[in-house]
Design an enzyme around this catalytic site. Structure first.
Site, PDB file in Angstrom:
ATOM      1  N   ARG A   1      50.565  35.156  42.973  1.00 48.81           N
ATOM      2  CA  ARG A   1      49.503  35.198  41.960  1.00 48.81           C
ATOM      3  C   ARG A   1      48.610  33.996  42.138  1.00 48.81           C
ATOM      4  O   ARG A   1      49.085  32.871  42.109  1.00 48.81           O
ATOM      5  CB  ARG A   1      50.115  35.106  40.550  1.00 48.81           C
ATOM      6  CG  ARG A   1      50.732  36.323  40.067  1.00 48.81           C
ATOM      7  CD  ARG A   1      50.844  36.367  38.575  1.00 48.81           C
ATOM      8  NE  ARG A   1      51.285  35.144  37.906  1.00 48.81           N
ATOM      9  CZ  ARG A   1      51.431  35.039  36.605  1.00 48.81           C
ATOM     10  NH1 ARG A   1      51.161  36.057  35.834  1.00 48.81           N
ATOM     11  NH2 ARG A   1      51.843  33.930  36.062  1.00 48.81           N
TER      12      ARG A   1
ATOM     13  N   ASP B   1      60.518  29.615  41.417  1.00 41.62           N
ATOM     14  CA  ASP B   1      60.907  28.204  41.422  1.00 41.62           C
ATOM     15  C   ASP B   1      62.358  28.031  40.986  1.00 41.62           C
ATOM     16  O   ASP B   1      63.103  27.218  41.542  1.00 41.62           O
ATOM     17  CB  ASP B   1      59.988  27.398  40.492  1.00 41.62           C
ATOM     18  CG  ASP B   1      58.634  27.139  41.146  1.00 41.62           C
ATOM     19  OD1 ASP B   1      58.525  27.260  42.373  1.00 41.62           O
ATOM     20  OD2 ASP B   1      57.688  26.807  40.406  1.00 41.62           O
TER      21      ASP B   1
END
Ligand code: PRP
Ligand code: URA
Length: 209
Positions: A104, A203
């Site tokens: 994104r 992450d």
């Protein structure tokens, strides 16, 4: 309109609580995503076709069912979707795996495709596109676009946490795609993160930040 199935099995809900928890570290987060994916794969494969064969038990010949050999494909959206693949393959090890790389753009939130590799017999397979998060829906819509462009006709989408905005976007763009989720959260924040969500799935899975 694509149907939405929420897998609210207690084991899935229990494990989900711990991947939401910000104090859960990378190792445990990865293990939990793997376990949730296996449990979700169990639910999503409920409708696989069976065929009857004969098997010789120690006592006599019996008629019994085996999977009818449906060709399945699992397509994780990189990066975070990778965390779901092994858990799914534990139950359906013969499935082929394609990969689609999308990220994104942090400014526009629009998906950018940077990688695509699919099984060669795309037209013959039933696909499950997987990604832990369905937020604005941009990545899921683009992944399904990409698969359809290459000839896929039967596609389902499986994610762990979805925002209502993403579900609606995917349903509008691809009304033929059913959506399987573990939790339907409240909304998106101004940065496109799912509220309450679990933060950035990529992450947290890979320990980057
Ligand atoms: C995350 C997530 C989805 C996407 C969802 O990936 O894994 O792919 O965002 O957001 P959307 O529904 O608004 O498109 P991200 O772009 O952060 O890339 P990463 O997996 O490489 O971290
Ligand atoms: N991608 C993520 O990893 N988390 C979100 O909350 C939204 C998009």
């Amino acid at each position: 309109m694509g149907k939405v199935y929420v897998f609210d099995h207690p084991l899935i809900q229990h494990k989900l609580t711990f991947i939401r928890d910000k104090s859960t570290g990378t190792k445990e987060f990865r293990e939990l995503v793997d376990e949730i994916s296996t449990l979700m794969a169990f639910e999503i494969t409920r409708d696989l076709p069976l065929m009857e064969i004969e098997v010789e038990t120690p006592v006599q010949v019996a008629k019994s069912n085996v999977l009818a050999g449906k060709k399945l494909g699992v397509v994780p959206i990189l990066r975070a979707g990778i965390g779901m693949v092994d858990g799914i393959l534990k139950l359906i090890p013969a499935a082929k795996v394609g990969h689609i790389g999308l990220y994104r753009d942090p400014e526009t939130l629009q998906p950018v495709e940077y990688y695509l590799k699919l099984p060669s017999d795309v037209e013959e397979r039933d696909f499950i596109v997987v990604d832990p998060m369905l937020a604005t829906g941009g990545s899921a819509v683009e992944a399904v676009n990409s698969l359809k462009k290459r000839g896929a006709t039967k596609i389902r989408f499986m994610c762990i946490i979805a925002a209502p905005e993403g579900v609606e976007a995917l349903q509008q763009a691809h009304p033929d795609v059913d959506i399987y989720i573990a939790a339907l959260d409240e909304k998106l924040n101004e940065k496109g993160y799912i509220i309450p969500g679990l933060g950035d799935a990529g992450d947290r899975l890979f320990g980057t930040k």
